[in-house]
Design a protein around this motif. Structure first.
Motif, PDB file in Angstrom:
ATOM      1  N   LYS A  49      -8.311  23.856 -48.543  1.00  0.00           N
ATOM      2  CA  LYS A  49      -8.488  24.986 -47.626  1.00  0.00           C
ATOM      3  C   LYS A  49      -8.086  26.298 -48.301  1.00  0.00           C
ATOM      4  O   LYS A  49      -8.743  27.323 -48.127  1.00  0.00           O
ATOM      5  CB  LYS A  49      -7.678  24.760 -46.354  1.00  0.00           C
ATOM      6  N   GLY A  50      -7.005  26.250 -49.083  1.00  0.00           N
ATOM      7  CA  GLY A  50      -6.563  27.458 -49.776  1.00  0.00           C
ATOM      8  C   GLY A  50      -7.542  27.906 -50.840  1.00  0.00           C
ATOM      9  O   GLY A  50      -7.834  29.102 -50.961  1.00  0.00           O
ATOM     10  N   VAL A  51      -8.056  26.973 -51.631  1.00  0.00           N
ATOM     11  CA  VAL A  51      -9.021  27.313 -52.676  1.00  0.00           C
ATOM     12  C   VAL A  51     -10.301  27.852 -52.051  1.00  0.00           C
ATOM     13  O   VAL A  51     -10.876  28.846 -52.520  1.00  0.00           O
ATOM     14  CB  VAL A  51      -9.324  26.076 -53.561  1.00  0.00           C
ATOM     15  N   ALA A  52     -10.759  27.214 -50.980  1.00  0.00           N
ATOM     16  CA  ALA A  52     -11.975  27.678 -50.311  1.00  0.00           C
ATOM     17  C   ALA A  52     -11.803  29.102 -49.791  1.00  0.00           C
ATOM     18  O   ALA A  52     -12.678  29.963 -49.981  1.00  0.00           O
ATOM     19  CB  ALA A  52     -12.328  26.734 -49.158  1.00  0.00           C
ATOM     20  N   GLU A  53     -10.672  29.369 -49.155  1.00  0.00           N
ATOM     21  CA  GLU A  53     -10.428  30.707 -48.609  1.00  0.00           C
ATOM     22  C   GLU A  53     -10.391  31.755 -49.711  1.00  0.00           C
ATOM     23  O   GLU A  53     -10.886  32.882 -49.541  1.00  0.00           O
ATOM     24  CB  GLU A  53      -9.109  30.719 -47.831  1.00  0.00           C
ATOM     25  N   ALA A  54      -9.831  31.391 -50.857  1.00  0.00           N
ATOM     26  CA  ALA A  54      -9.765  32.327 -51.980  1.00  0.00           C
ATOM     27  C   ALA A  54     -11.150  32.702 -52.496  1.00  0.00           C
ATOM     28  O   ALA A  54     -11.320  33.743 -53.131  1.00  0.00           O
ATOM     29  CB  ALA A  54      -8.932  31.722 -53.114  1.00  0.00           C
ATOM     30  N   GLY A  56     -13.804  32.957 -50.385  1.00  0.00           N
ATOM     31  CA  GLY A  56     -14.579  33.445 -49.260  1.00  0.00           C
ATOM     32  C   GLY A  56     -15.295  32.352 -48.486  1.00  0.00           C
ATOM     33  O   GLY A  56     -16.288  32.619 -47.792  1.00  0.00           O
ATOM     34  N   LEU A  57     -14.790  31.123 -48.579  1.00  0.00           N
ATOM     35  CA  LEU A  57     -15.401  29.985 -47.886  1.00  0.00           C
ATOM     36  C   LEU A  57     -14.405  29.373 -46.911  1.00  0.00           C
ATOM     37  O   LEU A  57     -13.233  29.743 -46.879  1.00  0.00           O
ATOM     38  CB  LEU A  57     -15.849  28.927 -48.903  1.00  0.00           C
ATOM     39  N   GLU A  58     -14.885  28.447 -46.135  1.00  0.00           N
ATOM     40  CA  GLU A  58     -14.012  27.731 -45.200  1.00  0.00           C
ATOM     41  C   GLU A  58     -14.239  26.240 -45.354  1.00  0.00           C
ATOM     42  O   GLU A  58     -15.378  25.776 -45.321  1.00  0.00           O
ATOM     43  CB  GLU A  58     -14.305  28.160 -43.760  1.00  0.00           C
TER      44      GLU A  58
END
Length: 245
Positions: A49-54, A56-58
């Motif tokens: 979740k953290g990598v995705a948010e970094a 711009g993804l969810e």
């Protein structure tokens, strides 16, 4: 994700594009300690979740994102070692059968319904459990058969438990799995005949698991109470029935 997992000591290996667009299967290397494996599963979810948010993804670990697409499962491979570190499922008799292995599978099949409220803990979890969606709906097992609940990989002495969704609590799922295997081995439970072919063809779609029935079975189960205790059962049911309302 690979880089972040390596930095955090999480043994994630291959990432494979799956059946649904944007869906990925992540494999982990085997660890002997189930508690550590559950820790790694939780940390990995947070990592993704953290990598995705970094970027711009969810990232989502919902059991079912769309009614038209396959859901997300949490498949766990499990075997049992003795004090010498030997896999007891590899012990075979004169008929080339592993009695402890078969009894463990028998226990998993017999207790699957009792523990369904753990394997499928939310309302959304049951949307995944429909025929032909790569999600098992009945306590079937078989050799190298991906349509069953308990799959034995070809030539392996371990069982792949395919029931839980990606939304399930890995600590509780592994506890229920180990309890089911222990119950089977200590009660010498004979498993049903292994399924060959499409297990979905042997399922009545009108008897698909549902949340209310799962909670009722959980409440009535002496198996669950004996392994998890009255306090846990009472607390878990209170939370889940409140969510159901």
């Amino acid at each position: 994700i690979y880089t972040a997992a390596k930095l955090q000591g999480i043994p994630a290996t291959t990432a494979i594009a799956e059946y649904v667009p944007g869906q990925f299967e992540i494999n982990f290397n085997h660890v002997k300690d189930p508690l550590k494996a559950a820790d790694q599963a939780i940390l990995f979810k947070r990592l993704v979740k953290g990598v995705a948010e970094a970027h711009g993804l969810e990232a989502s670990f919902m059991a079912k994102l769309s009614p038209d697409l396959a859901g997300n499962g949490m498949h766990i491979h499990c075997s049992v070692e003795d004090e010498a570190g030997e896999n007891i499922f590899a012990d075979i008799d004169e008929k080339h059968r592993s009695v402890p292995f078969l009894s463990a599978i028998g226990g998993l099949c017999e207790t699957m319904g009792d523990a369904m409220a753990i394997f499928a803990p939310h309302g959304n979890s049951y949307r995944r459990l429909v025929p032909g969606s790569y999600a098992p709906m009945a306590p079937h097992w078989g050799y190298n058969n991906r349509t069953v609940a308990m799959r034995v990989p070809l030539g392996a002495r371990r069982v792949e438990h395919r029931v839980a969704g990606a939304d399930a609590n890995p600590y509780l799922v592994m506890a229920a799995m180990l309890a089911g295997m222990h119950y089977g081995m200590t009660h010498d439970i004979e498993p049903p005949q292994p399924i060959t072919g499409d297990a979905y063809e042997r399922i009545d779609s009108n008897k698909a698991p549902n949340w209310q029935n799962a909670l009722d079975d959980f409440h009535a189960s002496e198996f669950i109470r004996s392994y998890f205790g009255d306090t846990f059962v009472k607390t878990y049911l209170a939370i889940k029935r409140n969510e159901l309302v």
